[in-house]
Design an enzyme around this catalytic site. Structure first.
Site, PDB file in Angstrom:
ATOM      1  N   HIS A 176       9.852   2.884  16.514  1.00 28.24           N
ATOM      2  CA  HIS A 176      11.188   2.385  16.132  1.00 28.24           C
ATOM      3  C   HIS A 176      11.289   0.886  16.400  1.00 28.24           C
ATOM      4  O   HIS A 176      11.798   0.123  15.573  1.00 28.24           O
ATOM      5  CB  HIS A 176      12.271   3.112  16.934  1.00 28.24           C
ATOM      6  CG  HIS A 176      12.713   4.415  16.341  1.00 28.24           C
ATOM      7  ND1 HIS A 176      13.123   4.553  15.023  1.00 28.24           N
ATOM      8  CD2 HIS A 176      12.833   5.657  16.899  1.00 28.24           C
ATOM      9  CE1 HIS A 176      13.471   5.807  14.797  1.00 28.24           C
ATOM     10  NE2 HIS A 176      13.302   6.496  15.906  1.00 28.24           N
TER      11      HIS A 176
ATOM     12  N   GLU B  99      13.725   7.830  11.031  1.00 35.70           N
ATOM     13  CA  GLU B  99      13.104   8.779  11.952  1.00 35.70           C
ATOM     14  C   GLU B  99      11.770   9.280  11.412  1.00 35.70           C
ATOM     15  O   GLU B  99      10.790   9.399  12.149  1.00 35.70           O
ATOM     16  CB  GLU B  99      14.048   9.964  12.190  1.00 35.70           C
ATOM     17  CG  GLU B  99      15.301   9.625  12.965  1.00 35.70           C
ATOM     18  CD  GLU B  99      14.998   9.147  14.378  1.00 35.70           C
ATOM     19  OE1 GLU B  99      14.037   9.655  14.991  1.00 35.70           O
ATOM     20  OE2 GLU B  99      15.707   8.253  14.856  1.00 35.70           O
TER      21      GLU B  99
ATOM     22  N   HIS C 192       6.720   7.576  19.201  1.00 34.68           N
ATOM     23  CA  HIS C 192       7.810   7.599  18.227  1.00 34.68           C
ATOM     24  C   HIS C 192       8.832   6.512  18.554  1.00 34.68           C
ATOM     25  O   HIS C 192       9.272   5.770  17.663  1.00 34.68           O
ATOM     26  CB  HIS C 192       8.464   8.979  18.240  1.00 34.68           C
ATOM     27  CG  HIS C 192       9.717   9.076  17.434  1.00 34.68           C
ATOM     28  ND1 HIS C 192       9.729   9.457  16.111  1.00 34.68           N
ATOM     29  CD2 HIS C 192      11.019   8.836  17.769  1.00 34.68           C
ATOM     30  CE1 HIS C 192      10.975   9.443  15.667  1.00 34.68           C
ATOM     31  NE2 HIS C 192      11.774   9.072  16.646  1.00 34.68           N
ATOM     32  N   GLU C 193       9.222   6.391  19.821  1.00 30.49           N
ATOM     33  CA  GLU C 193      10.202   5.378  20.218  1.00 30.49           C
ATOM     34  C   GLU C 193       9.628   3.969  20.063  1.00 30.49           C
ATOM     35  O   GLU C 193      10.320   3.042  19.624  1.00 30.49           O
ATOM     36  CB  GLU C 193      10.654   5.620  21.657  1.00 30.49           C
ATOM     37  CG  GLU C 193      11.332   6.955  21.908  1.00 30.49           C
ATOM     38  CD  GLU C 193      12.538   7.193  21.024  1.00 30.49           C
ATOM     39  OE1 GLU C 193      13.193   6.205  20.612  1.00 30.49           O
ATOM     40  OE2 GLU C 193      12.838   8.372  20.724  1.00 30.49           O
TER      41      GLU C 193
END
Length: 322
Positions: free
Chosen positions: A181, A233, A177-178
């Site tokens: 980003h 997100e 997930h990071e």
């Protein structure tokens, strides 16, 4: 009206007093009317034709500039970005140094078990996603259950998150997930949006009412900034699920992670007032995206996760990263 005979007998001061109101009325009649925002009898500058010509030119130029910097995210979403990757990395480096100074003494040493575990999972995801560059991965000794990424490929994980991750698959959910980003340039998107909003606030303060700028800032946060943050997100969740699947992690395990996160959250603000989607919303989206992620996993020739777990259970070796 005073008769002429009596008029001749009145003293001069009485005649002057009788005449004074008429004198005052005549003087008021000739006085120029008051104009708001005037200076030396001139109208305010924003009422001039030249000002509106300039404002129209600047507005048109601004719209052209905005259109020229419209970018498409990895999921096809249109967004405004006017920060180059080099500028983004420079800002990220400054934030990285500040973060390292802030958590000095709390950074877990290199090759400590927790650090080795996090870096192993992170680099496996990075390699599977085909993302180049030098990535920095640090673990911060803190009970906080969180992780974040800075522009320029800098990942920080708080040690309090590791027990909640429970396994490599759970940690891969967070790290992917990071990494997503960074891949989607969400930091550059938010910085670019902040520049546009700051300009609008300044114009409102200058030409309308400074008090309205504060109200506008609150409304903008509620109507634009928070939804955009949740959108980023959600996009990172979708891209990250594909990344972890490409690294041969089981995307089904992402559901378990967010279920544990929901239990650990306690009372959270309504999604409308939060920068992140609720855990329930995330779980529903991930379940919708799992078939697509599973296809990515199969395309990477990954072993069947059920067979792997069965094999490990027969060996009697559970995953114990800590």
């Amino acid at each position: 009206m005073i008769p002429l005979g009596q008029l001749r007998q009145l003293p001069l001061w009485h005649l002057a007093a009788r005449a004074r109101p008429h004198v005052r009325w005549l003087s008021n009649y000739n006085r120029p009317a008051y104009r708001r925002f005037s200076s030396n009898g001139r109208p305010p500058f924003w009422q001039s034709r030249g000002f509106w010509y300039a404002a129209g030119t600047a507005g048109t130029g601004g719209l052209v500039y905005y259109e020229l910097h419209i970018d498409e995210s990895p999921t096809g979403r249109r967004r405004f970005i006017d920060i180059s990757p080099a500028e983004e990395e420079k800002l990220g480096q400054a934030a990285y140094l500040q973060t390292m100074a802030q958590y000095r003494g709390q950074i877990v040493p290199r090759n400590a078990p927790a650090d080795a575990f996090v870096r192993r999972v992170a680099h496996r995801v990075i390699g599977a996603a085909g993302l180049e560059g030098d990535w920095e991965v640090h673990v911060i000794h803190s009970p906080e259950k969180n992780a974040f990424v800075l522009p320029g490929r800098k990942i920080f994980v708080f040690s309090g998150l590791l027990p909640l991750a429970a396994s490599e698959d759970g940690l891969a959910t967070v790290l992917a997930h990071e990494i997503a980003h960074q891949y989607a340039r969400h930091s550059a998107e938010k910085l670019s949006q902040a520049k546009v909003l700051s300009l609008l606030y300044m114009l409102v303060s200058l030409f309308v009412d400074p008090s309205l700028a504060q109200l506008g800032r609150s409304m903008t946060s509620l109507l634009l900034e928070l939804p955009n943050s949740r959108q980023c997100e959600q996009e990172a969740d979708e891209i990250g699920l594909n990344f972890m699947a490409m690294a041969c992690y089981d995307p089904h395990q992402a559901v378990g992670l967010w279920q544990r996160m929901r239990q650990a959250e306690g009372v959270t603000p309504p999604q409308l007032l939060n920068t992140h989607p609720s855990s329930a919303s995330r779980i529903a989206n991930i379940q919708k995206w799992i078939p697509q992620a599973q296809m990515k996993r199969e395309a990477a020739n990954c072993p069947n996760p059920e067979l792997t777990r069965t094999f490990l259970s027969r060996l009697g070796s559970g995953v114990a990263p800590f």
